[in-house]
Design a protein around this motif. Sequence first.
Motif, PDB file in Angstrom:
ATOM      1  N   MET A  20     -91.244  41.270  11.613  1.00 46.48           N
ATOM      2  CA  MET A  20     -91.174  42.527  12.348  1.00 46.48           C
ATOM      3  C   MET A  20     -92.488  42.837  13.049  1.00 46.48           C
ATOM      4  SD  MET A  20     -91.447  45.122   9.076  1.00 46.48           S
ATOM      5  CE  MET A  20     -91.651  46.583  10.102  1.00 46.48           C
ATOM      6  N   LYS A  21     -92.433  43.811  13.932  1.00 51.13           N
ATOM      7  CA  LYS A  21     -93.637  44.326  14.579  1.00 51.13           C
ATOM      8  C   LYS A  21     -94.132  45.485  13.726  1.00 51.13           C
ATOM      9  CE  LYS A  21     -92.218  42.897  19.178  1.00 51.13           C
ATOM     10  NZ  LYS A  21     -91.788  43.334  20.517  1.00 51.13           N
ATOM     11  N   PRO A  27     -93.920  50.639  10.850  1.00 50.95           N
ATOM     12  CA  PRO A  27     -93.314  49.822  11.907  1.00 50.95           C
ATOM     13  C   PRO A  27     -93.899  50.201  13.259  1.00 50.95           C
ATOM     14  CG  PRO A  27     -91.637  50.879  10.535  1.00 50.95           C
ATOM     15  CD  PRO A  27     -92.956  51.470  10.156  1.00 50.95           C
ATOM     16  N   SER A  32     -87.792  47.438  14.847  1.00 52.65           N
ATOM     17  CA  SER A  32     -88.289  47.100  13.510  1.00 52.65           C
ATOM     18  C   SER A  32     -88.123  48.296  12.583  1.00 52.65           C
ATOM     19  CB  SER A  32     -89.768  46.683  13.572  1.00 52.65           C
ATOM     20  OG  SER A  32     -89.923  45.448  14.256  1.00 52.65           O
ATOM     21  N   PRO A  71     -87.152  42.449  15.537  1.00 52.09           N
ATOM     22  CA  PRO A  71     -87.240  41.849  14.209  1.00 52.09           C
ATOM     23  C   PRO A  71     -86.169  40.785  13.952  1.00 52.09           C
ATOM     24  CG  PRO A  71     -86.140  43.959  14.058  1.00 52.09           C
ATOM     25  CD  PRO A  71     -86.586  43.807  15.496  1.00 52.09           C
ATOM     26  N   CYS A  83     -82.004  43.435  15.185  1.00 52.88           N
ATOM     27  CA  CYS A  83     -81.709  44.844  14.939  1.00 52.88           C
ATOM     28  C   CYS A  83     -80.250  45.202  15.205  1.00 52.88           C
ATOM     29  CB  CYS A  83     -82.632  45.714  15.789  1.00 52.88           C
ATOM     30  SG  CYS A  83     -82.378  47.480  15.543  1.00 52.88           S
TER      31      CYS A  83
END
Length: 110
Positions: A20-21, A27, A32, A71, A83
């Motif tokens: 993920m970011k 997040p 994410s 993500p 997502c």
Amino acid sequence: MSVTEFIANEVKSNDVVVFMKGTPQFPQCGFSGQVVQILDYLGVDYKGVNVLADDEIRQGIKEFSNWPTIPQLYVKGEFIGGCDIIREMFQAGELQGHFEQQGIAVRGAA
């Protein structure tokens, strides 16, 4: 250890891992954040890997899964999706069922 080896190791050694970011606690993109909210709601134990911390991992995960976006969710070594897929599976009750089939405890199962 190469980036591919690192990713493969993370996927194999964690029952649930999300690339993920940002982090689960912070997040750094909305997509994410949505995946983290779903996993937290379900009460699933998971590991977050912040792709923003390393450009090689950020690019490597896309090549590893042959999936262009982040993500990315992996369950027991299997790529589940990004997502949109995770959200659709959750809304249909399929994600909860998938976790249970894999022997992963789900607190918020419907």
